[in-house]
Design a protein around this motif. Structure first.
Motif, PDB file in Angstrom:
ATOM      1  N   VAL A 220       0.837  -1.204   0.000  1.00 26.18           N
ATOM      2  CA  VAL A 220       0.000   0.000   0.000  1.00 26.18           C
ATOM      3  C   VAL A 220       0.873   1.255   0.000  1.00 26.18           C
ATOM      4  O   VAL A 220       0.616   2.197  -0.754  1.00 26.18           O
ATOM      5  N   VAL A 221       1.915   1.255   0.801  1.00 24.82           N
ATOM      6  CA  VAL A 221       2.801   2.420   0.855  1.00 24.82           C
ATOM      7  C   VAL A 221       3.531   2.609  -0.476  1.00 24.82           C
ATOM      8  O   VAL A 221       3.642   3.739  -0.971  1.00 24.82           O
ATOM      9  N   VAL A 222       3.998   1.533  -1.065  1.00 25.80           N
ATOM     10  CA  VAL A 222       4.685   1.633  -2.355  1.00 25.80           C
ATOM     11  C   VAL A 222       3.740   2.178  -3.425  1.00 25.80           C
ATOM     12  O   VAL A 222       4.135   3.031  -4.236  1.00 25.80           O
ATOM     13  N   LEU A 223       2.504   1.726  -3.440  1.00 20.22           N
ATOM     14  CA  LEU A 223       1.525   2.270  -4.397  1.00 20.22           C
ATOM     15  C   LEU A 223       1.299   3.758  -4.158  1.00 20.22           C
ATOM     16  O   LEU A 223       1.274   4.555  -5.117  1.00 20.22           O
ATOM     17  N   ALA A 224       1.122   4.155  -2.916  1.00 17.47           N
ATOM     18  CA  ALA A 224       0.905   5.568  -2.605  1.00 17.47           C
ATOM     19  C   ALA A 224       2.111   6.409  -3.013  1.00 17.47           C
ATOM     20  O   ALA A 224       1.958   7.482  -3.621  1.00 17.47           O
ATOM     21  N   VAL A 225       3.302   5.925  -2.708  1.00 17.54           N
ATOM     22  CA  VAL A 225       4.522   6.650  -3.082  1.00 17.54           C
ATOM     23  C   VAL A 225       4.623   6.760  -4.604  1.00 17.54           C
ATOM     24  O   VAL A 225       4.993   7.815  -5.130  1.00 17.54           O
ATOM     25  N   ALA A 226       4.275   5.713  -5.305  1.00 17.08           N
ATOM     26  CA  ALA A 226       4.331   5.745  -6.771  1.00 17.08           C
ATOM     27  C   ALA A 226       3.416   6.832  -7.337  1.00 17.08           C
ATOM     28  O   ALA A 226       3.796   7.555  -8.263  1.00 17.08           O
ATOM     29  N   PHE A 227       2.232   6.975  -6.763  1.00 14.22           N
ATOM     30  CA  PHE A 227       1.320   7.985  -7.290  1.00 14.22           C
ATOM     31  C   PHE A 227       1.690   9.397  -6.854  1.00 14.22           C
ATOM     32  O   PHE A 227       1.400  10.360  -7.576  1.00 14.22           O
ATOM     33  N   VAL A 228       2.356   9.533  -5.717  1.00 12.84           N
ATOM     34  CA  VAL A 228       2.913  10.843  -5.359  1.00 12.84           C
ATOM     35  C   VAL A 228       3.983  11.213  -6.381  1.00 12.84           C
ATOM     36  O   VAL A 228       4.047  12.353  -6.847  1.00 12.84           O
ATOM     37  N   LYS A 229       4.787  10.233  -6.764  1.00 11.28           N
ATOM     38  CA  LYS A 229       5.812  10.477  -7.778  1.00 11.28           C
ATOM     39  C   LYS A 229       5.188  10.843  -9.120  1.00 11.28           C
ATOM     40  O   LYS A 229       5.665  11.759  -9.800  1.00 11.28           O
ATOM     41  N   VAL A 230       4.121  10.153  -9.507  1.00 12.47           N
ATOM     42  CA  VAL A 230       3.419  10.482 -10.756  1.00 12.47           C
ATOM     43  C   VAL A 230       2.952  11.934 -10.713  1.00 12.47           C
ATOM     44  O   VAL A 230       3.124  12.693 -11.675  1.00 12.47           O
TER      45      VAL A 230
ATOM     46  N   LEU B  33      -6.527  20.361 -11.824  1.00 12.04           N
ATOM     47  CA  LEU B  33      -7.472  19.685 -10.927  1.00 12.04           C
ATOM     48  C   LEU B  33      -7.826  18.295 -11.440  1.00 12.04           C
ATOM     49  O   LEU B  33      -7.920  17.342 -10.654  1.00 12.04           O
ATOM     50  N   LEU B  34      -8.025  18.164 -12.741  1.00 15.58           N
ATOM     51  CA  LEU B  34      -8.337  16.847 -13.312  1.00 15.58           C
ATOM     52  C   LEU B  34      -7.173  15.879 -13.118  1.00 15.58           C
ATOM     53  O   LEU B  34      -7.381  14.710 -12.783  1.00 15.58           O
ATOM     54  N   PHE B  35      -5.971  16.353 -13.324  1.00 12.29           N
ATOM     55  CA  PHE B  35      -4.806  15.496 -13.144  1.00 12.29           C
ATOM     56  C   PHE B  35      -4.667  15.065 -11.682  1.00 12.29           C
ATOM     57  O   PHE B  35      -4.423  13.897 -11.392  1.00 12.29           O
ATOM     58  N   GLY B  36      -4.838  15.993 -10.762  1.00 10.93           N
ATOM     59  CA  GLY B  36      -4.773  15.657  -9.344  1.00 10.93           C
ATOM     60  C   GLY B  36      -5.862  14.666  -8.947  1.00 10.93           C
ATOM     61  O   GLY B  36      -5.607  13.703  -8.216  1.00 10.93           O
ATOM     62  N   ALA B  37      -7.067  14.886  -9.439  1.00 17.16           N
ATOM     63  CA  ALA B  37      -8.180  13.974  -9.136  1.00 17.16           C
ATOM     64  C   ALA B  37      -7.927  12.600  -9.732  1.00 17.16           C
ATOM     65  O   ALA B  37      -8.170  11.568  -9.086  1.00 17.16           O
ATOM     66  N   TRP B  38      -7.440  12.558 -10.982  1.00 18.24           N
ATOM     67  CA  TRP B  38      -7.152  11.274 -11.628  1.00 18.24           C
ATOM     68  C   TRP B  38      -6.111  10.502 -10.818  1.00 18.24           C
ATOM     69  O   TRP B  38      -6.263   9.302 -10.571  1.00 18.24           O
ATOM     70  N   THR B  39      -5.051  11.201 -10.399  1.00 15.32           N
ATOM     71  CA  THR B  39      -3.998  10.555  -9.618  1.00 15.32           C
ATOM     72  C   THR B  39      -4.561   9.963  -8.329  1.00 15.32           C
ATOM     73  O   THR B  39      -4.291   8.808  -7.998  1.00 15.32           O
ATOM     74  N   LEU B  40      -5.361  10.737  -7.628  1.00 13.26           N
ATOM     75  CA  LEU B  40      -5.939  10.284  -6.365  1.00 13.26           C
ATOM     76  C   LEU B  40      -6.899   9.113  -6.559  1.00 13.26           C
ATOM     77  O   LEU B  40      -6.827   8.118  -5.834  1.00 13.26           O
ATOM     78  N   VAL B  41      -7.775   9.217  -7.555  1.00 14.60           N
ATOM     79  CA  VAL B  41      -8.779   8.167  -7.790  1.00 14.60           C
ATOM     80  C   VAL B  41      -8.119   6.859  -8.223  1.00 14.60           C
ATOM     81  O   VAL B  41      -8.446   5.782  -7.698  1.00 14.60           O
ATOM     82  N   VAL B  42      -7.197   6.915  -9.144  1.00 18.92           N
ATOM     83  CA  VAL B  42      -6.547   5.684  -9.618  1.00 18.92           C
ATOM     84  C   VAL B  42      -5.761   5.029  -8.489  1.00 18.92           C
ATOM     85  O   VAL B  42      -5.817   3.806  -8.314  1.00 18.92           O
ATOM     86  N   CYS B  43      -5.059   5.817  -7.700  1.00 15.31           N
ATOM     87  CA  CYS B  43      -4.326   5.262  -6.568  1.00 15.31           C
ATOM     88  C   CYS B  43      -5.286   4.608  -5.580  1.00 15.31           C
ATOM     89  O   CYS B  43      -5.056   3.477  -5.135  1.00 15.31           O
ATOM     90  N   ALA B  44      -6.375   5.274  -5.251  1.00 15.09           N
ATOM     91  CA  ALA B  44      -7.356   4.729  -4.297  1.00 15.09           C
ATOM     92  C   ALA B  44      -7.987   3.446  -4.819  1.00 15.09           C
ATOM     93  O   ALA B  44      -8.166   2.477  -4.070  1.00 15.09           O
TER      94      ALA B  44
ATOM     95  N   VAL C 132      -5.367   0.606  -4.595  1.00 14.93           N
ATOM     96  CA  VAL C 132      -5.188   0.180  -3.204  1.00 14.93           C
ATOM     97  C   VAL C 132      -6.398  -0.633  -2.749  1.00 14.93           C
ATOM     98  O   VAL C 132      -6.249  -1.680  -2.113  1.00 14.93           O
ATOM     99  N   ALA C 133      -7.596  -0.166  -3.095  1.00 17.56           N
ATOM    100  CA  ALA C 133      -8.815  -0.893  -2.709  1.00 17.56           C
ATOM    101  C   ALA C 133      -8.847  -2.279  -3.345  1.00 17.56           C
ATOM    102  O   ALA C 133      -9.181  -3.270  -2.674  1.00 17.56           O
ATOM    103  N   ILE C 134      -8.503  -2.387  -4.615  1.00 17.07           N
ATOM    104  CA  ILE C 134      -8.471  -3.687  -5.288  1.00 17.07           C
ATOM    105  C   ILE C 134      -7.471  -4.599  -4.596  1.00 17.07           C
ATOM    106  O   ILE C 134      -7.752  -5.771  -4.353  1.00 17.07           O
ATOM    107  N   PHE C 135      -6.311  -4.065  -4.260  1.00 13.66           N
ATOM    108  CA  PHE C 135      -5.303  -4.892  -3.591  1.00 13.66           C
ATOM    109  C   PHE C 135      -5.806  -5.384  -2.235  1.00 13.66           C
ATOM    110  O   PHE C 135      -5.666  -6.546  -1.900  1.00 13.66           O
ATOM    111  N   ILE C 136      -6.410  -4.489  -1.464  1.00 12.39           N
ATOM    112  CA  ILE C 136      -6.882  -4.871  -0.129  1.00 12.39           C
ATOM    113  C   ILE C 136      -8.002  -5.890  -0.206  1.00 12.39           C
ATOM    114  O   ILE C 136      -8.024  -6.873   0.553  1.00 12.39           O
ATOM    115  N   VAL C 137      -8.921  -5.710  -1.146  1.00  9.85           N
ATOM    116  CA  VAL C 137     -10.057  -6.629  -1.276  1.00  9.85           C
ATOM    117  C   VAL C 137      -9.625  -7.989  -1.784  1.00  9.85           C
ATOM    118  O   VAL C 137     -10.131  -9.026  -1.327  1.00  9.85           O
ATOM    119  N   THR C 138      -8.677  -8.037  -2.708  1.00 12.07           N
ATOM    120  CA  THR C 138      -8.305  -9.310  -3.327  1.00 12.07           C
ATOM    121  C   THR C 138      -7.126 -10.003  -2.647  1.00 12.07           C
ATOM    122  O   THR C 138      -6.821 -11.135  -2.981  1.00 12.07           O
TER     123      THR C 138
END
Length: 84
Positions: free
Chosen positions: A33-43, A62-73, A76-82
């Motif tokens: 989860v941390v590696v995914l979050a760090v990757a999207f901060v880098k993006v 704003l669209l780019f920031g929202a896209w980054t946040l949504v895709v990361c979330a 992370v959710a897919i990883f946690i659920v699966t």
């Protein structure tokens, strides 16, 4: 020190953190989860400071920031659920 140099140093530090966690330090679930979050901060930082989104129209930033946040979330959710 120029802003882009500071951002580059932050990107390098984030890479070291990701490598450290990916090399088996910490629990696998939290590390992933941390590696995914760090990757999207880098993006976000690369887009903002090295692809000139810093000077783009506000809507695009704003669209780019929202896209980054949504895709990361979603990832992370897919990883946690699966994760078993």
């Amino acid at each position: 020190m120029k802003r882009t140099m500071v951002v580059w140093l932050v990107l390098m530090a984030a890479t070291v953190v990701s490598w450290y966690l990916g090399d088996g330090h910490g629990t696998r679930r939290l590390a992933t989860v941390v590696v995914l979050a760090v990757a999207f901060v880098k993006v976000y930082l690369v887009g903002r400071y090295f692809m000139e989104l810093r000077e783009a129209p506000r809507v695009l930033r704003l669209l780019f920031g929202a896209w980054t946040l949504v895709v990361c979330a979603v990832l992370v959710a897919i990883f946690i659920v699966t994760d078993h």
